[in-house]
Design an enzyme around this catalytic site. Structure first.
Site, short mmCIF file in Angstrom:
data_model
loop_
_atom_site.label_atom_id
_atom_site.label_comp_id
_atom_site.label_asym_id
_atom_site.label_seq_id
_atom_site.Cartn_x
_atom_site.Cartn_y
_atom_site.Cartn_z
N PRO A 1 32.32 31.15 -14.29
CA PRO A 1 31.34 32.21 -14.04
C PRO A 1 32.05 33.55 -14.02
O PRO A 1 33.11 33.68 -13.40
CB PRO A 1 30.77 31.86 -12.66
CG PRO A 1 31.10 30.43 -12.45
CD PRO A 1 32.39 30.18 -13.18
N CYS A 2 31.51 34.53 -14.70
CA CYS A 2 32.19 35.83 -14.84
C CYS A 2 31.22 36.96 -14.58
O CYS A 2 30.61 37.49 -15.51
CB CYS A 2 32.80 35.98 -16.23
SG CYS A 2 34.12 34.82 -16.56
#
Length: 644
Positions: free
Chosen positions: A117-118
């Protein structure tokens, strides 16, 4: 079962429990497992989910040594479909990462892959983030928000030959690709060559609209050869039309865990691939939600692939048509599906079957994501939909992984110097030299403070000659504020009415020394009413935030050096990817970005570019315009110009 507010009987589907793969192991048995696979190419998939990327990697030639995630249902799915380890771990915890790295130290891991997740982060926080990366992302207060740092920390310590990271394009587009650039910088410091691409999944056989960001790295050779893109997209007819059809009745069950399957005589090539390894005469998980009576009326009487929600009779709408213009979407046989997302676990109205009056089934969604029919998903129907929607399409994973397969005869960790690092080094050296000469005012540096940046930002859009702009900038050189005397001088030196008007906007801060101070300089754009482009240039010249300055000139330079058309097509996506390869990250990224702006304005023009004088000429692979008047002239190292 009760209907409640949903208008259909509420039921939770059965829970599908899956046994582990025959070659699965636990941590205690990992050493023995490695002994049986000592000659295999081993891969690890972090944030694996159900294993879409793992499947693509496996089919490209690797053996999955481990998949890591925190989702229990997804890990049960992974353990059933893959050999090796399926580990439930919170990689945001540094101590957990230590344990994983120690576990993997028993193996020779060739590839570390994953889709962390970014969340994009603010420009103001980028210097702190870079420091965290240099310290292996080990800040316990920050790790849960920025799991990409955990991913990079593991890569840094495992040191595989190759790296594959997949994510949504918003990871890059949301913050000027800052996360991507920082990751690339770190990998290059470790001796990896890198490549970032925005990829349309349909071009690699996935029957849906789905654009993904792929970052690849390898330390053996700087070579990233993608397989040819498909010439014709796989449409829904080819993807799912062989699956059993349903005569849908309101409020009745739709589909089952297991149904008979009869293979049609005209089975498409895609469907044939999806059937490989599946049991003969059986289809699994071909089921979806019950259909409300009013939805059945909508689907059967009003919905085509062109129908908008606002087109439906008002009496049948349950949602506001102005807010939910695309709440319902019937798919079309001869088109791609819209992107399958995790939202399908909550409702399927974006995915109404092309002909049947229902939403897509679990198996249909899996097919569209390119999971083969042999692949099963643990948990309830909703669990399966969520896992499918969150997954990387296996065919896309296969295409990306194939790019970083080992090349026979190439040594691992060959000590290569990445090409784009060389380009950035040359660009930075040129900019540094130009800054020390007459062009100081075009670049961030010791002489560029708030007054100079503000005046330059206002003059940049004028039509004044470069020599005239330089004369004005010499007036403000070294000034800590814009005084009445300085203001009068620069207005006098402005040679056009437009330039005078632009500079007159400084008036509110004339003689206000405090406004130009270090503490107040960030408020200057607002107080002077800067337009977005002016504020961006002001911020870039101060050099404190490594933003991308998206100008046509800079995009043109980046496209020509990359040999692409990113300055003409998909400027804000592919064009920005071209740009980040030249800008990079780190303390000199603003300097390089400013240099690209100068080169785009002075040399790399749309027509008749001054190629011989361009500092990037030896790296440029783009074709100059046919009317380049200087194409037969070159520059020697001492700066003298010679004819070819």
């Amino acid at each position: 079962m009760t209907k409640g507010k949903y208008g259909v009987p509420l039921e939770r589907s059965d829970y599908l429990r899956l046994d582990p793969h025959d070659d699965h192991c636990n941590e205690d048995g990992f050493s023995e497992w490695l002994g049986r696979h000592q000659d295999d190419l081993l891969a690890v998939d972090l944030f694996t989910g159900a294993g879409g990327l793992s499947l693509g990697i496996q089919e490209a030639g690797w053996t999955m040594a481990a998949g890591v995630d925190f989702d229990e249902r997804a890990l049960e799915t992974h353990a059933h479909n893959f050999p090796g380890l399926s580990l439930r771990m919170d990689l945001g915890d540094p101590e957990v990462r230590d344990h994983l790295v120690e576990l993997l130290s028993q193996a020779k891991i060739d590839l570390v892959a994953g889709g962390p997740p970014c969340q994009p982060f603010s420009r103001a926080g980028r210097s702190k983030i870079r420091d965290l990366v240099r310290n292996h992302g080990r800040d316990p207060q920050d790790h849960r928000k920025q799991l990409w740092q955990a991913y990079l920390d593991i890569v840094t310590r495992v040191r595989p030959r190759a790296v594959l990271m997949e994510n949504v394009p918003d990871m890059g587009l949301g913050d000027d690709f800052a996360v991507v650039r920082i990751i690339e910088e770190k990998l290059e410091e470790l001796g990896y060559a890198t490549q970032v691409r925005l990829v349309d999944a349909w071009q690699y056989g996935v029957p849906q609209h789905r654009k993904r960001l792929i970052l690849l790295a390898r330390n053996d050779v700087e070579r990233f050869d993608w397989q040819p893109k498909v010439e014709t997209a796989v449409n829904l007819q080819q993807a799912i039309s062989d699956l059993p059809r349903f005569q849908v009745e309101a409020q009745e069950r739709v589909g089952e865990r297991e149904l008979p399957y009869v293979e049609p005589a005209d089975l498409s090539e895609f469907a044939g691939r999806m059937r490989e390894g599946a049991p003969d005469g059986v289809i699994h998980d071909h089921m979806t939600r019950r259909v409300r009576s009013d939805d059945l009326e909508i689907f059967s009487e009003y919905m085509t692939s062109k129908t908008l929600y606002s087109d439906l009779p008002e009496k049948l709408r349950r949602y506001r048509a102005d807010n939910f213009t695309d709440k319902y979407k019937r798919l079309a046989w001869n088109e791609l599906s819209r992107s399958i997302t995790a939202h399908i676990a909550k409702d399927g109205y974006w995915y109404i079957h092309p002909e049947d009056h229902r939403t897509l089934t679990v198996r249909e969604a899996a097919r569209i994501q390119t999971f083969p029919d042999r692949f099963r998903f643990a948990g309830t129907r909703s669990d399966a939909f969520r896992q499918i929607g969150n997954a990387v399409p296996p065919l896309l994973g296969h295409a990306a992984a194939s790019v970083v397969l080992p090349i026979e005869g190439m040594p691992e960790d060959s000590g290569l110097v990445p090409h784009w690092r060389q380009v950035r080094d040359d660009l930075g050296k040129w900019a540094d030299a130009a800054r020390e000469q007459e062009g100081w005012y075009q670049f961030p540096g010791d002489e560029m403070e708030a007054p100079q940046a503000a005046v330059m930002a206002l003059l940049a859009g004028s039509r004044m000659k470069s020599s005239e702009i330089r004369d004005i900038m010499e007036v403000v050189r070294g000034r800590k504020a814009v005084t009445s005397r300085v203001f009068e001088q620069i207005i006098t030196k402005a040679t056009t009415a437009s330039a005078k008007d632009r500079l007159s906007r400084l008036q509110p801060l004339v003689d206000d020394r405090n406004a130009w101070s270090e503490a107040k300089k960030n408020s200057v754009p607002e107080r002077l009413g800067f337009k977005p482009a002016e504020e961006a240039l002001y911020t870039l010249l101060l050099g404190e935030q490594d933003l991308l300055l998206i100008t046509q000139g800079a995009l043109r330079v980046a496209a020509r050096v990359n040999g692409s058309t990113g300055d003409q097509i998909n400027k804000l996506t592919d064009g920005r990817v071209d740009l980040i390869r030249l800008v990079g990250a780190g303390k000199d990224s603003s300097l390089r970005m400013a240099a690209l702006r100068v080169i785009g304005n002075a040399y790399c023009k749309a027509t008749q570019p001054g190629c011989p004088w361009c500092p990037l000429r030896k790296h440029c692979i783009g074709k100059p315009p046919a009317d380049d008047l200087y194409s037969q002239t070159f520059i020697e190292e001492d700066g003298s110009r010679v004819a070819s």
